[in-house]
Design a protein around this motif. Sequence first.
Motif, mmCIF file in Angstrom:
data_model
loop_
_atom_site.group_PDB
_atom_site.id
_atom_site.type_symbol
_atom_site.label_atom_id
_atom_site.label_comp_id
_atom_site.label_asym_id
_atom_site.label_seq_id
_atom_site.Cartn_x
_atom_site.Cartn_y
_atom_site.Cartn_z
ATOM 1 N N ALA A 111 0.828 -1.208 0.000
ATOM 2 C CA ALA A 111 0.000 0.000 0.000
ATOM 3 C C ALA A 111 0.861 1.256 0.000
ATOM 4 O O ALA A 111 0.581 2.217 -0.740
ATOM 5 N N ALA A 112 1.894 1.265 0.818
ATOM 6 C CA ALA A 112 2.768 2.437 0.875
ATOM 7 C C ALA A 112 3.536 2.614 -0.425
ATOM 8 O O ALA A 112 3.777 3.749 -0.869
ATOM 9 N N THR A 113 3.907 1.521 -1.059
ATOM 10 C CA THR A 113 4.615 1.604 -2.335
ATOM 11 C C THR A 113 3.726 2.233 -3.399
ATOM 12 O O THR A 113 4.144 3.139 -4.138
ATOM 13 N N VAL A 114 2.492 1.761 -3.483
ATOM 14 C CA VAL A 114 1.564 2.294 -4.481
ATOM 15 C C VAL A 114 1.314 3.776 -4.250
ATOM 16 O O VAL A 114 1.294 4.579 -5.195
ATOM 17 N N ASP A 115 1.132 4.172 -2.987
ATOM 18 C CA ASP A 115 0.766 5.548 -2.676
ATOM 19 C C ASP A 115 1.937 6.523 -2.733
ATOM 20 O O ASP A 115 1.735 7.705 -3.035
ATOM 21 N N CYS A 116 3.146 6.048 -2.424
ATOM 22 C CA CYS A 116 4.232 6.998 -2.145
ATOM 23 C C CYS A 116 5.515 6.804 -2.953
ATOM 24 O O CYS A 116 6.421 7.632 -2.835
ATOM 25 N N ALA A 117 5.631 5.737 -3.724
ATOM 26 C CA ALA A 117 6.904 5.466 -4.389
ATOM 27 C C ALA A 117 7.355 6.599 -5.301
ATOM 28 O O ALA A 117 8.544 6.880 -5.436
ATOM 29 N N ARG A 118 6.394 7.294 -5.916
ATOM 30 C CA ARG A 118 6.749 8.374 -6.844
ATOM 31 C C ARG A 118 6.997 9.690 -6.125
ATOM 32 O O ARG A 118 7.815 10.506 -6.562
ATOM 33 N N THR A 119 6.324 9.913 -5.004
ATOM 34 C CA THR A 119 6.362 11.225 -4.360
ATOM 35 C C THR A 119 7.256 11.299 -3.129
ATOM 36 O O THR A 119 7.636 12.390 -2.722
ATOM 37 N N ALA A 120 7.585 10.165 -2.529
ATOM 38 C CA ALA A 120 8.396 10.171 -1.306
ATOM 39 C C ALA A 120 9.470 9.101 -1.432
ATOM 40 O O ALA A 120 9.214 7.922 -1.207
ATOM 41 N N ASP A 121 10.684 9.542 -1.803
ATOM 42 C CA ASP A 121 11.733 8.557 -2.043
ATOM 43 C C ASP A 121 12.122 7.815 -0.766
ATOM 44 O O ASP A 121 12.504 6.645 -0.822
ATOM 45 N N SER A 122 12.002 8.469 0.387
ATOM 46 C CA SER A 122 12.354 7.776 1.629
ATOM 47 C C SER A 122 11.395 6.614 1.888
ATOM 48 O O SER A 122 11.796 5.562 2.397
ATOM 49 N N THR A 123 10.130 6.777 1.521
ATOM 50 C CA THR A 123 9.167 5.694 1.685
ATOM 51 C C THR A 123 9.428 4.591 0.680
ATOM 52 O O THR A 123 9.314 3.399 1.001
ATOM 53 N N ARG A 124 9.790 4.965 -0.535
ATOM 54 C CA ARG A 124 10.155 3.942 -1.522
ATOM 55 C C ARG A 124 11.338 3.126 -1.008
ATOM 56 O O ARG A 124 11.354 1.879 -1.115
ATOM 57 N N GLN A 125 12.322 3.807 -0.437
ATOM 58 C CA GLN A 125 13.483 3.096 0.093
ATOM 59 C C GLN A 125 13.102 2.200 1.276
ATOM 60 O O GLN A 125 13.623 1.085 1.420
ATOM 61 N N ALA A 126 12.197 2.677 2.117
ATOM 62 C CA ALA A 126 11.728 1.855 3.241
ATOM 63 C C ALA A 126 11.012 0.615 2.729
ATOM 64 O O ALA A 126 11.184 -0.487 3.281
ATOM 65 N N ALA A 127 10.206 0.770 1.677
ATOM 66 C CA ALA A 127 9.510 -0.377 1.098
ATOM 67 C C ALA A 127 10.498 -1.347 0.463
ATOM 68 O O ALA A 127 10.364 -2.575 0.605
ATOM 69 N N GLU A 128 11.480 -0.813 -0.229
ATOM 70 C CA GLU A 128 12.507 -1.672 -0.828
ATOM 71 C C GLU A 128 13.225 -2.484 0.252
ATOM 72 O O GLU A 128 13.432 -3.700 0.099
ATOM 73 N N ALA A 129 13.578 -1.823 1.353
ATOM 74 C CA ALA A 129 14.259 -2.515 2.445
ATOM 75 C C ALA A 129 13.353 -3.577 3.072
ATOM 76 O O ALA A 129 13.811 -4.661 3.456
ATOM 77 N N ALA A 130 12.066 -3.273 3.187
ATOM 78 C CA ALA A 130 11.123 -4.231 3.768
ATOM 79 C C ALA A 130 10.997 -5.472 2.886
ATOM 80 O O ALA A 130 11.017 -6.605 3.384
ATOM 81 N N PHE A 131 10.867 -5.260 1.590
ATOM 82 C CA PHE A 131 10.776 -6.409 0.691
ATOM 83 C C PHE A 131 12.079 -7.210 0.690
ATOM 84 O O PHE A 131 12.061 -8.440 0.600
ATOM 85 N N THR A 132 13.203 -6.517 0.794
ATOM 86 C CA THR A 132 14.494 -7.205 0.847
ATOM 87 C C THR A 132 14.590 -8.083 2.088
ATOM 88 O O THR A 132 15.042 -9.236 2.025
ATOM 89 N N ARG A 133 14.165 -7.555 3.218
ATOM 90 C CA ARG A 133 14.218 -8.332 4.458
ATOM 91 C C ARG A 133 13.345 -9.580 4.348
ATOM 92 O O ARG A 133 13.745 -10.674 4.750
ATOM 93 N N TRP A 134 12.157 -9.408 3.814
ATOM 94 C CA TRP A 134 11.231 -10.526 3.645
ATOM 95 C C TRP A 134 11.808 -11.553 2.666
ATOM 96 O O TRP A 134 11.801 -12.761 2.922
ATOM 97 N N THR A 135 12.337 -11.075 1.552
ATOM 98 C CA THR A 135 12.922 -11.965 0.552
ATOM 99 C C THR A 135 14.107 -12.726 1.125
ATOM 100 O O THR A 135 14.263 -13.934 0.880
ATOM 101 N N ASP A 136 14.953 -12.043 1.883
ATOM 102 C CA ASP A 136 16.104 -12.704 2.505
ATOM 103 C C ASP A 136 15.655 -13.852 3.401
ATOM 104 O O ASP A 136 16.256 -14.935 3.407
ATOM 105 N N ALA A 137 14.599 -13.613 4.186
ATOM 106 C CA ALA A 137 14.119 -14.646 5.099
ATOM 107 C C ALA A 137 13.579 -15.857 4.336
ATOM 108 O O ALA A 137 13.864 -17.009 4.690
#
Length: 209
Positions: A111-137
């Motif tokens: 949800a945060a990626t869809v809403d904020c990836a274009r307008t808030a780069d810090s949120t895009r980076q937070a989402a990227e890190a979250a998906f990375t953590r999940w993928t790593d696990a």
Amino acid sequence: MAGAERGPRERMVFSAAQLIRRAGVGATGMREVAAHARAPRGSLQHYFPDGKEQLVNEAVGWAGRYAGNRVSRFLAALPEPTPSGLFSEMVRQWTDEYETEGFEGGCPVAAATVDCARTADSTRQAAEAAFTRWTDAVAGALTGMGVPEERSRPLATLMISSLEGALLIARAERSVRAPTTAVRELGPLLDAAVPRPAADGGTGEAVGN
């Protein structure tokens, strides 16, 4: 952690994640977060001096940690861990919710990626890190079940992206058809990635190759 064990800050991060996954970032206001968390409204500025964006980013980070930490719990619930069994448990967490509580909730990271990836780069980076953590696990779990390392991460990406897409369709259809279909169709492919022992006792090719 149980609600009674959370302090005001942790409750607000948790509440933000819950509200975002149901209504999206735009419809989640700071006042609503404070009310949901039963926290003093004035504490928002104290704990999140950079405002809503900081709170959203921390909620996304919480969601990534939650998803990653759940992987070991899913494995523990399986009598004999298999890639298909892990994926089934990942999906079942959501189908159980949808069948008992309705189809209002989705993944807060998505949800945060869809809403904020274009307008808030810090949120895009937070989402990227979250998906990375999940993928790593998930990739680590697959490797532990015998999937070759070079395939574990691509398959983890496939599992997570399939789940996220299935959740979107489930909410649109008000049905668990898509996630249950994903489990049924992906299961054999995932299990085929585990090499089977050769007849002579050596390691043969992965099942299905």
